[in-house]
Design an enzyme around this catalytic site. Structure first.
Site, PDB file in Angstrom:
ATOM      1  N   LYS A 242       0.852  -1.200   0.000  1.00  0.00           N
ATOM      2  CA  LYS A 242       0.000   0.000   0.000  1.00  0.00           C
ATOM      3  C   LYS A 242       0.884   1.245   0.000  1.00  0.00           C
ATOM      4  CE  LYS A 242      -3.329   2.614   2.850  1.00  0.00           C
ATOM      5  NZ  LYS A 242      -4.215   2.622   4.039  1.00  0.00           N
ATOM      6  N   ASP A 247      -2.567  10.120   3.872  1.00  0.00           N
ATOM      7  CA  ASP A 247      -3.985   9.771   3.963  1.00  0.00           C
ATOM      8  C   ASP A 247      -4.730  10.801   4.807  1.00  0.00           C
ATOM      9  OD1 ASP A 247      -6.447   8.573   4.019  1.00  0.00           O
ATOM     10  OD2 ASP A 247      -5.846   6.862   5.265  1.00  0.00           O
ATOM     11  N   LYS A 254     -10.152  12.802   8.164  1.00  0.00           N
ATOM     12  CA  LYS A 254      -9.768  12.290   9.478  1.00  0.00           C
ATOM     13  C   LYS A 254      -9.875  13.397  10.531  1.00  0.00           C
ATOM     14  CE  LYS A 254      -6.585   8.628   8.133  1.00  0.00           C
ATOM     15  NZ  LYS A 254      -7.449   7.511   8.560  1.00  0.00           N
ATOM     16  N   ASP A 264       1.456   6.101   5.818  1.00  0.00           N
ATOM     17  CA  ASP A 264       0.487   5.216   5.182  1.00  0.00           C
ATOM     18  C   ASP A 264       1.030   4.542   3.921  1.00  0.00           C
ATOM     19  OD1 ASP A 264      -1.922   4.001   5.567  1.00  0.00           O
ATOM     20  OD2 ASP A 264      -3.103   5.501   4.477  1.00  0.00           O
ATOM     21  N   ASP A 323     -12.203   7.124   3.449  1.00  0.00           N
ATOM     22  CA  ASP A 323     -11.021   6.838   4.260  1.00  0.00           C
ATOM     23  C   ASP A 323     -10.644   5.352   4.198  1.00  0.00           C
ATOM     24  OD1 ASP A 323      -8.908   7.437   5.871  1.00  0.00           O
ATOM     25  OD2 ASP A 323     -10.081   7.631   7.734  1.00  0.00           O
ATOM     26  N   GLU A 325      -9.476   3.810   1.753  1.00  0.00           N
ATOM     27  CA  GLU A 325      -8.892   3.958   0.423  1.00  0.00           C
ATOM     28  C   GLU A 325      -7.841   2.905   0.119  1.00  0.00           C
ATOM     29  OE1 GLU A 325      -7.728   5.426   3.036  1.00  0.00           O
ATOM     30  OE2 GLU A 325      -5.593   5.009   2.804  1.00  0.00           O
ATOM     31  N   ARG A 327      -7.678  -0.289   0.675  1.00  0.00           N
ATOM     32  CA  ARG A 327      -8.196  -1.528   0.090  1.00  0.00           C
ATOM     33  C   ARG A 327      -8.559  -1.333  -1.384  1.00  0.00           C
ATOM     34  NH1 ARG A 327     -12.815  -1.872   4.533  1.00  0.00           N
ATOM     35  NH2 ARG A 327     -11.108  -0.895   5.693  1.00  0.00           N
TER      36      ARG A 327
HETATM   37  N1  BES Z   1      -4.451   4.427   6.852  1.00  0.00           N
HETATM   38  C1  BES Z   1      -5.602   4.110   7.590  1.00  0.00           C
HETATM   39  C2  BES Z   1      -5.362   3.030   8.643  1.00  0.00           C
HETATM   40  C3  BES Z   1      -4.419   3.360   9.754  1.00  0.00           C
HETATM   41  C4  BES Z   1      -4.896   3.757  10.983  1.00  0.00           C
HETATM   42  C5  BES Z   1      -3.060   3.230   9.604  1.00  0.00           C
HETATM   43  C6  BES Z   1      -4.036   4.023  12.014  1.00  0.00           C
HETATM   44  C7  BES Z   1      -2.173   3.504  10.626  1.00  0.00           C
HETATM   45  C8  BES Z   1      -2.669   3.887  11.850  1.00  0.00           C
HETATM   46  C9  BES Z   1      -6.719   3.614   6.649  1.00  0.00           C
HETATM   47  O1  BES Z   1      -6.700   4.130   5.385  1.00  0.00           O
HETATM   48  C10 BES Z   1      -7.992   4.020   7.269  1.00  0.00           C
HETATM   49  O2  BES Z   1      -8.281   5.187   7.277  1.00  0.00           O
HETATM   50  N2  BES Z   1      -8.733   3.059   7.771  1.00  0.00           N
HETATM   51  C11 BES Z   1     -10.006   3.304   8.385  1.00  0.00           C
HETATM   52  C12 BES Z   1     -11.003   2.413   7.673  1.00  0.00           C
HETATM   53  C13 BES Z   1     -12.421   2.720   7.962  1.00  0.00           C
HETATM   54  C14 BES Z   1     -12.827   4.076   7.415  1.00  0.00           C
HETATM   55  C15 BES Z   1     -13.261   1.643   7.323  1.00  0.00           C
HETATM   56  C16 BES Z   1      -9.877   2.925   9.850  1.00  0.00           C
HETATM   57  O3  BES Z   1      -9.186   1.960  10.169  1.00  0.00           O
HETATM   58  O4  BES Z   1     -10.463   3.607  10.668  1.00  0.00           O
HETATM   59 ZN    ZN Z   2      -4.912   4.733   4.644  1.00  0.00          ZN
HETATM   60 MG    MG Z   3      -7.801   5.906   5.181  1.00  0.00          MG
END
Ligand code: BES
Ligand code: ZN
Ligand code: MG
Length: 474
Positions: A242, A247, A254, A264, A323, A325, A327
């Site tokens: 990834k 992000d 966020k 990220d 968010d 993104e 996947r």
């Molecule tokens: N990059 C984040 C995940 C992440 C969170 C990485 C904390 C490192 C530390 C990912 O893109 C994300 O935002 N995930 C969301 C998904 C949700 C919106 C379904 C999450 O985990 O809250």
């Molecule tokens: Zn992310």
């Molecule tokens: Mg995200």
């Protein structure tokens, strides 16, 4: 840092560093090194050090405890350089006369090299930490293959430092284009090929989910492919990392922790650095690595929650949350890889979900796989390298959570539960039923607090794990 083998140089170093096991300190210090050190001052206890003057040389004794693991030795040696810069001049000797086994020597050398790493890239010269690029390091050991150990340790530490840097550089510098240029620079080494898709080419390749994420960013997306081919290849491994260089969350912006989101692309860093290492070691495998690199940002063209987008695999995706993104870009990376290359095993690495951090904390990555063998091998390599990954279930009911009414699948089930697992089930829909796929959610381990920096920084998680995983199969 310039490693030299003992005997190949004549100039004398001003500092000799001697690692000592606890149970043999009393014996070996006088007999082997001619040092008279009272056990109450230094007995080789783990994490202890003792600095003394011996004739015209400083000697630093480093306690290894009774029985140390590779990760501890790496840390001890990293500490020497990062915390004792003032006693280090232009040449040091690492004295492994007390025969450590070759794995521990390797870890010591890796750690020592990493000790020279600092994130002060943007400080004025005068405020920078001492840089050890020209430091001469004489390695003393009676092991016959010591030159091979030194050479290998250098390659591993170079890869780890590269992975650190890629995560630590800020997102105005480390853009998708930066990653593409990085990949281009590696091209040619042992025949490595780098192929970069720009937006136009990605469009013609139908990487629509990848492109949807990039729409809100002024920075051009890059879909990066690296091909390492070996005439005696034992198998063909595919890696996908990834590469979200920042992000923001997109329009589902966020509200927490955004400042850490330069990390990220931790999956991309692991994949790129591992690729560099496989190429450097010229391991007998075929390796195809893919890094979809984008920034997830916000502007008038940004993709919207509720949009239905297309994907390389031909599945339509309802975007519930912008968010989620990672996947989306991985879906296209995985689908492209599986459809265009005859891969035996596919592994993706991604800082994918906060849920994996909630589950495992900072102790290990979450491991998902449709193959018990692959899962076991990754788990084992993780335990051996202290870059641990641990399995979570992939039951079909979790897949149902991702059903969409308007499209083939949705990118988020909208619930605060089972987030890492449902994300893995989403990815699985895009691997064209490849029988040997694993997904490593490394959100909790790719970046974090260490004793080596005051702010969170890259860990290079995945590099040693993947190297071990590959070598265990050779
Ligand atoms: N990059 C984040 C995940 C992440 C969170 C990485 C904390 C490192 C530390 C990912 O893109 C994300 O935002 N995930 C969301 C998904 C949700 C919106 C379904 C999450 O985990 O809250
Ligand atoms: Zn992310
Ligand atoms: Mg995200």
């Amino acid at each position: 840092m310039i490693f030299e083998l003992s005997g190949s140089t004549s100039s004398k170093s001003s500092l000799r560093i001697i690692p000592i096991f606890e149970n043999s300190a009393a014996d070996i210090l006088p007999s082997k090194f001619g040092l008279d050190v009272h056990p109450s001052v230094f007995s080789g206890k783990k994490d202890s050090t003792y600095l003394l003057q011996h004739h015209d040389q400083l000697v630093l004794l480093v306690g290894l405890g009774e029985d140390q693991e590779i990760n501890e030795v790496e840390k001890s040696f990293r500490r020497i350089l990062s915390k004792n810069a003032e006693i280090i001049q232009d040449k040091v000797t690492l004295d492994f006369s007390q025969d450590l086994d070759s794995k521990l020597i390797e870890s010591a050398l890796i750690g020592f090299s990493l000790g020279g790493y600092s994130i002060d890239f943007f400080k004025r010269e005068k405020d920078k930490k001492k840089d050890f690029r020209d430091l001469k390091v004489e390695v003393k050991s009676s092991i016959e293959s010591i030159h091979l150990i030194v050479d290998r340790a250098e390659k591993i530490s170079n890869a780890k430092i590269e992975a650190f840097k890629l995560v630590d550089l800020p997102p105005n510098v480390l853009t998708p284009t930066f990653l593409a240029d990085w990949a281009k620079k590696l091209e040619g080494k042992n025949g490595l090929k780098a192929i970069i898709f720009d937006q136009k080419k990605a469009k013609s390749e139908r990487l629509d989910a990848f492109l949807a994420v990039s729409r809100g960013s002024a920075k051009a997306p890059k879909f990066i492919i690296l091909e390492h081919r070996h005439p005696k290849a034992k198998f063909h491994l595919g890696l996908v990392g990834k590469g979200v260089t920042f992000d923001t969350g997109g329009l589902n912006i966020k509200t927490q922790g955004m400042v850490h989101m330069k990390s990220d692309m931790g999956g991309a860093a692991a994949v790129l650095a591992t690729t560099q290492l496989i190429v450097d070691l010229n391991l007998p495998i075929n390796l195809t690595s893919i890094v979809p690199a984008v920034e997830n940002a916000v502007d008038k063209d940004a993709y919207l929650p509720s949009e239905v987008i297309q994907s390389h695999a031909g599945l339509s995706i309802e975007v519930i949350d912008t968010d989620a993104e990672g996947r989306l870009i991985l879906a296209d990376g995985l689908s492209y890889l599986v459809q265009n290359y005859a891969i035996d095993q596919v592994i993706d690495l991604a800082t994918l979900t906060g849920s994996s951090v909630a589950t495992f904390g900072y102790e290990c990555g979450a491991l998902f796989s449709n193959s018990e063998d692959l899962s076991n091998n990754l788990q084992k390599a993780g335990l051996e390298t202290f870059e641990k990954v641990w399995p979570l279930p992939m039951w079909e009911n979790y897949r149902k959570e991702m059903d969409s009414e308007i499209a083939d699948i949705k990118n988020y089930h909208g619930k605060p539960i089972a987030g890492a697992i449902t994300a893995a089930k989403f990815l699985e829909a895009f691997i064209h039923e490849h029988p040997s796929w694993a997904h490593l959610d490394i959100a909790g381990v790719a970046y974090g607090d260490t004793e080596f920096s005051k702010t969170k920084s890259g860990t290079a998680f995945g590099v040693h794990l993947l190297l071990k995983f590959i070598e265990n199969q050779l």
